[in-house]
Scaffold this motif. Sequence first.
Motif, PDB file in Angstrom:
ATOM      1  N   GLU A 196       0.646  -1.238   0.082  1.00  0.00           N
ATOM      2  CA  GLU A 196       0.157  -0.191   0.255  1.00  0.00           C
ATOM      3  C   GLU A 196       0.816   1.334   0.023  1.00  0.00           C
ATOM      4  O   GLU A 196       0.584   2.209  -0.966  1.00  0.00           O
ATOM      5  CB  GLU A 196      -0.976  -0.156   1.234  1.00  0.00           C
ATOM      6  CG  GLU A 196      -1.900   0.991   1.190  1.00  0.00           C
ATOM      7  CD  GLU A 196      -3.061   0.908   0.576  1.00  0.00           C
ATOM      8  OE1 GLU A 196      -4.042   1.667   0.377  1.00  0.00           O
ATOM      9  OE2 GLU A 196      -3.087  -0.093  -0.361  1.00  0.00           O
ATOM     10  N   ALA A 230       1.126   3.765  -3.229  1.00  0.00           N
ATOM     11  CA  ALA A 230       0.757   5.316  -3.140  1.00  0.00           C
ATOM     12  C   ALA A 230       1.877   6.336  -3.298  1.00  0.00           C
ATOM     13  O   ALA A 230       1.780   7.221  -4.045  1.00  0.00           O
ATOM     14  CB  ALA A 230       0.134   5.382  -1.534  1.00  0.00           C
ATOM     15  N   LEU A 267       2.598   6.342  -7.119  1.00  0.00           N
ATOM     16  CA  LEU A 267       1.760   7.132  -7.820  1.00  0.00           C
ATOM     17  C   LEU A 267       1.984   8.723  -7.680  1.00  0.00           C
ATOM     18  O   LEU A 267       1.904   9.102  -8.777  1.00  0.00           O
ATOM     19  CB  LEU A 267       0.146   6.910  -7.262  1.00  0.00           C
ATOM     20  CG  LEU A 267      -0.804   7.818  -8.075  1.00  0.00           C
ATOM     21  CD1 LEU A 267      -1.100   7.249  -9.594  1.00  0.00           C
ATOM     22  CD2 LEU A 267      -2.498   7.335  -7.314  1.00  0.00           C
ATOM     23  N   SER A 268       2.344   9.052  -6.679  1.00  0.00           N
ATOM     24  CA  SER A 268       3.023  10.166  -6.386  1.00  0.00           C
ATOM     25  C   SER A 268       4.057  10.776  -7.084  1.00  0.00           C
ATOM     26  O   SER A 268       4.267  11.706  -7.876  1.00  0.00           O
ATOM     27  CB  SER A 268       3.353  10.485  -4.959  1.00  0.00           C
ATOM     28  OG  SER A 268       4.022  11.893  -4.932  1.00  0.00           O
ATOM     29  N   ARG A 282      -1.369  -4.178  -6.267  1.00  0.00           N
ATOM     30  CA  ARG A 282      -1.983  -3.185  -6.693  1.00  0.00           C
ATOM     31  C   ARG A 282      -1.736  -2.749  -8.073  1.00  0.00           C
ATOM     32  O   ARG A 282      -0.603  -3.222  -8.430  1.00  0.00           O
ATOM     33  CB  ARG A 282      -1.493  -1.724  -5.873  1.00  0.00           C
ATOM     34  CG  ARG A 282      -1.714  -1.908  -4.440  1.00  0.00           C
ATOM     35  CD  ARG A 282      -3.078  -2.061  -3.863  1.00  0.00           C
ATOM     36  NE  ARG A 282      -3.229  -2.119  -2.325  1.00  0.00           N
ATOM     37  CZ  ARG A 282      -3.230  -3.444  -1.750  1.00  0.00           C
ATOM     38  NH1 ARG A 282      -3.227  -4.205  -2.331  1.00  0.00           N
ATOM     39  NH2 ARG A 282      -3.389  -3.208  -0.448  1.00  0.00           N
TER      40      ARG A 282
END
Length: 248
Positions: A158, A162, A165-166, A210
Amino acid sequence: MLLALENAIVKLLQEELPSLFAGPGSAEATFSADTWDFDRLSADPIASESGPEDAVDELAFDPSAPAGPHSLTRPPCASPKRVYLRSANGDLLALRNAEVAWNPADPASFSVVPGAGRSLAGCHHLHVMYGVVATATRLKMLHKLTMQVAGADAGSTEVAFALALSVLVMNRDELARGAGFSWTAGGYQVDGSVKTLKFTSGSSPATALRTLSLEVELDLRLERLFEERTTTSIESMLSPHRSAASSP
């Protein structure tokens, strides 16, 4: 045709997030099979008649051995050629005519002869603009692919996803610029450039997995290269009998 983009994404994540994407036990970013559609307005392209076309080469340059020799990737036509040094920060520094010696026996070959006071520090590429005789057309493609981020467990996955993606969102323009390519073989040339890079959806198909779906608009410039004396169109080359029948 998105291999350069995929490699650039993996490299960027490893450089920007080494604690998450580099080393033993780190998260891994991989990609699914790439699928694409042709833009309906360019799905039936028509090649132009052969004629002068602009060409650009980015050639490796060793400042400790500037003479080379260097060689263009395509046969040039009799038009002005402009040679630049590309500095470490991307600036183009024009070389004077006296600093470029073209080989009279091979129009595509040249040497760099730096003038007095010319600094080559940090210059590792030559940017060459010249003319070619070619027939050309364009294709636009919309690619769809999925990036998977797999980690050791749900929590680390996770976090890695995240932050990945940033990194991707904040460096989207840089990724698009770095995903271009240019290939030449057998007198044919293809230049590809990424026009848009979008993030469209995601999922959690497993506890430690993911996914991120991407859409990429790719512009292709397709060329058939000729020697300068050649003026035959691609249509007459592919349909010689029809051309002969139309002659008086």
